[in-house]
Every structure is written in structure tokens, then in C-alpha cells.
Scaffold this motif. Structure first.
Motif, PDB file in Angstrom:
ATOM      1  N   ARG A 116       0.902  -1.130  -0.120  1.00 18.07           N
ATOM      2  CA  ARG A 116      -0.048  -0.016   0.015  1.00 18.07           C
ATOM      3  C   ARG A 116       0.769   1.213   0.192  1.00 18.07           C
ATOM      4  NH1 ARG A 116      -3.401  -3.245   3.527  1.00 18.07           N
ATOM      5  NH2 ARG A 116      -5.120  -3.827   2.396  1.00 18.07           N
ATOM      6  N   ARG A 147      -2.495  -2.947  -4.688  1.00 15.23           N
ATOM      7  CA  ARG A 147      -3.685  -2.680  -3.698  1.00 15.23           C
ATOM      8  C   ARG A 147      -4.525  -4.120  -3.769  1.00 15.23           C
ATOM      9  NH1 ARG A 147      -4.900   3.447  -5.288  1.00 15.23           N
ATOM     10  NH2 ARG A 147      -3.305   4.344  -3.848  1.00 15.23           N
ATOM     11  N   ASP A 151      -4.784  -6.186  -0.186  1.00 22.68           N
ATOM     12  CA  ASP A 151      -6.189  -6.778   0.314  1.00 22.68           C
ATOM     13  C   ASP A 151      -6.320  -8.323   0.389  1.00 22.68           C
ATOM     14  OD1 ASP A 151      -7.122  -4.099   0.186  1.00 22.68           O
ATOM     15  OD2 ASP A 151      -8.242  -4.373  -1.574  1.00 22.68           O
ATOM     16  N   ASP A 154      -3.863  -9.035   3.390  1.00 23.95           N
ATOM     17  CA  ASP A 154      -4.497  -8.919   4.490  1.00 23.95           C
ATOM     18  C   ASP A 154      -5.646  -9.924   5.122  1.00 23.95           C
ATOM     19  OD1 ASP A 154      -3.459  -6.832   5.977  1.00 23.95           O
ATOM     20  OD2 ASP A 154      -4.672  -5.140   5.264  1.00 23.95           O
TER      21      ASP A 154
END
Length: 174
Positions: A116, A147, A151, A154
Motif C-alpha cells: 500500500r 492494492r 487486500d 490482509d
């Protein structure tokens, strides 16, 4: 003086030819240090001045071979030796590569954070400079790739990240 199992004097530090501290331990393909005497992958030479096309070609080859840590070092050379006006761009690309490195090492939080941060730096540079695709880079594609991977890492959807399979395309779509 006692010595370590590597044969180096205990407490001594690895130094380069100019006396700067450098870790001479061999490294694996993701840049992790291995024990002295182990067989590692060849390290990227540091401080090489390349043209932007040379930098991108070498970094892409390293990314494609699953060596994002080494691609990060190539981008770092461009960041440190290139024009001041492009430093944010090259630093962002280095952060993308090291973010992929951390994700591949299983460090989801660090990988996502660096992906990020790198996407933000590339976006910031593009917005400030007004140059959409410098040196043929697909900046929009790279930002989207970073990104999306952040995601996935994460959220746990990425599972074990294979750095070669998840390598971005620097030019022409990520």
C-alpha cells in the motif's frame, strides 16, 4: 580471540571494501540470510547506475524469476542515482517489490503495508508529475495490482504467496 563457527573472530562485523558494515552471509531467493557457508543465490551488485529501460528490464526479469527482494535492490539503485524528480517513483517501485517479498515470506501485515505504501508513492508521483506512464510503466496497473494483492494478503485470501506467480507486469498490465 575466540572465533565463531564461521571462522570469523567473535564480535567482528562483515565490512565492504570501504569499511561499511555489510552482512556477507549468503541469502536465499527472498533475501533471507542463510548460515555462513550455505549456498545462496547470487546477490545483486549495489550502486549500479542503469538507464530507466535497463532498470525496468532487469527488475522485471528478477520479479519473473521469483526474486522480488533482488528487484527491490535494482529499484533502490535507480532511486538513489536517478534524477531527484523521479525519486518518489523509484522508491515506490522498490516498496512494491519489498512488499511482495514480505508477502512471500509469510509476513502478511508487513507485506500489505509495504504494498500500500508503494502504491501510494507511485500514485503520488503520477499525480504530482502529471506523467501517466513514465518510461513505459503501467502505473495504474501497478497500483491496482499492489492494492489487490495487499487486500488478498490482509484478508488471508492470498494463502502462500508465490512471488513469481504474483509478480506484477511493470509494462503493459499488471
Amino acid at each position: 580471540m575466540s572465533s565463531t563457527s564461521s571462522g570469523r573472530p567473535a564480535g567482528s562485523r562483515d565490512r565492504d571494501s570501504e569499511g561499511r558494515a555489510r552482512n556477507a552471509r549468503p541469502r536465499d531467493g527472498l533475501g533471507r540470510p542463510l548460515p555462513y557457508g550455505a549456498e545462496g543465490v547470487p546477490r545483486q551488485p549495489e550502486g549500479i547506475v542503469r538507464t530507466p529501460p535497463e532498470t525496468l528490464a532487469e527488475a522485471q526479469a528478477l520479479l519473473d524469476s521469483g526474486r522480488p527482494f533482488h528487484a527491490h535492490e535494482v529499484f533502490e539503485d535507480a532511486w538513489k542515482s536517478g534524477p531527484a524528480a523521479e525519486r518518489t517513483l523509484w522508491r515506490g517501485l522498490a516498496q512494491l517489490a519489498v512488499g511482495l517479498t514480505h508477502a512471500a515470506r509469510g509476513n502478511a501485515a508487513g507485506g500489505a503495508r509495504l504494498l500500500r505504501r508503494g502504491a501510494g508513492a507511485v500514485s503520488e508521483w503520477t499525480a504530482r508529475s502529471g506523467v501517466r506512464d513514465p518510461h513505459g510503466l503501467d502505473t495504474a496497473g501497478l497500483v491496482a495490482w499492489a492494492r489487490n494483492l495487499a487486500d488478498a494478503v490482509d484478508g488471508g485470501a492470498a494463502g502462500t504467496v508465490d512471488p513469481a506467480e504474483r509478480a506484477p507486469r511493470l509494462r503493459g498490465g499488471a
